[in-house]
Scaffold this motif. Structure first.
Motif, PDB file in Angstrom:
ATOM      1  N   TYR A 160     102.976 -53.172  41.765  1.00 62.45           N
ATOM      2  CA  TYR A 160     102.551 -54.476  41.281  1.00 62.45           C
ATOM      3  C   TYR A 160     101.649 -54.780  42.711  1.00 62.45           C
ATOM      4  N   CYS A 161     102.205 -54.939  43.790  1.00 64.97           N
ATOM      5  CA  CYS A 161     101.577 -55.470  44.982  1.00 64.97           C
ATOM      6  C   CYS A 161     100.425 -54.796  45.463  1.00 64.97           C
ATOM      7  N   VAL A 162     100.479 -53.348  45.411  1.00 66.22           N
ATOM      8  CA  VAL A 162      99.400 -52.691  45.754  1.00 66.22           C
ATOM      9  C   VAL A 162      98.289 -52.715  44.631  1.00 66.22           C
ATOM     10  N   GLY A 163      98.621 -52.648  43.462  1.00 61.05           N
ATOM     11  CA  GLY A 163      97.655 -52.982  42.474  1.00 61.05           C
ATOM     12  C   GLY A 163      96.972 -54.212  42.414  1.00 61.05           C
ATOM     13  N   ALA A 164      97.740 -55.343  42.630  1.00 66.86           N
ATOM     14  CA  ALA A 164      97.030 -56.610  42.548  1.00 66.86           C
ATOM     15  C   ALA A 164      96.046 -56.839  43.669  1.00 66.86           C
TER      16      ALA A 164
END
Length: 199
Positions: A160-164
């Motif tokens: 989630y963090c990388v994708g965001a």
């Protein structure tokens, strides 16, 4: 060009490489250009990165992915792994621990967004990555998860963090792109929803 390499270190090389990447992109980084920026001969860089550009890329990925706010340049091995002392156990609520980590990780990725593609293709094994894994596993265990669900939850949070961040950087120049305050608010909204859904 100076042959005095006394001030040359892995961290100085990595930071200068990130400056070049920020201005020219990954394709603009060469050992010759990096040497010029550091005011040393390009071969001096190989003293710290004997395996060349691929080893440097691994070290950059490890530096950007560091959970520490300041970041430290890894010292030994291809990915720079070295022994560190075991950190004191964090007794704050599990979701506070994970939110703090996510905020720090997001900030570092945004600060070095030109190197994001390295994180997509590389997962360096370093003391920092071990510390991150341990932090997540402890927190999700404290939240009540067990077994493989702990590993799956940690993977989901990291993804989630990388994708965001990738989404924010990709759309940064859009006419309707949110400012940083709104982007951070959206990140926290999704983070809260994810953590609730996982536990």
């Amino acid at each position: 060009m100076s042959r005095n390499y006394a001030g040359l270190s892995r961290e100085r090389i990595i930071v200068e490489a990130l400056h070049i990447i920020s201005g020219r992109g990954l394709g603009g980084l060469s050992m010759r250009r990096l040497g010029d920026a550091l005011e040393v001969e390009a071969m001096a860089i190989y003293h710290h990165f004997p395996l060349g550009k691929e080893q440097l890329f691994n070290a950059i990925a490890a530096y950007v992915a560091s959970p520490s706010p300041s970041g430290t340049a890894p010292a030994d091995g291809e990915d720079g792994a070295e022994e560190t002392e075991e950190e004191a156990v964090d007794t704050r609520p599990w979701d506070v621990r994970l939110t703090d980590w996510a905020d720090t990780h997001r900030a570092r990725m945004l600060a070095y967004s030109g190197a994001l593609s390295l994180l997509v293709h590389r997962a360096p094994h370093t003391p920092d990555s071990d510390a991150t894994r341990a932090l997540m596993h402890r927190a999700f265990t404290d939240a009540g998860l067990t077994g493989e669900d702990v590993v799956r939850a940690a993977d989901a949070l990291h993804s989630y963090c990388v994708g965001a961040v990738v989404h924010q950087v990709r759309h940064a120049d859009d006419e309707d792109a949110p400012d940083e305050a709104e982007a951070e608010a959206r990140f926290h909204l999704g983070l809260r929803a994810l953590l609730r859904g996982l536990t």
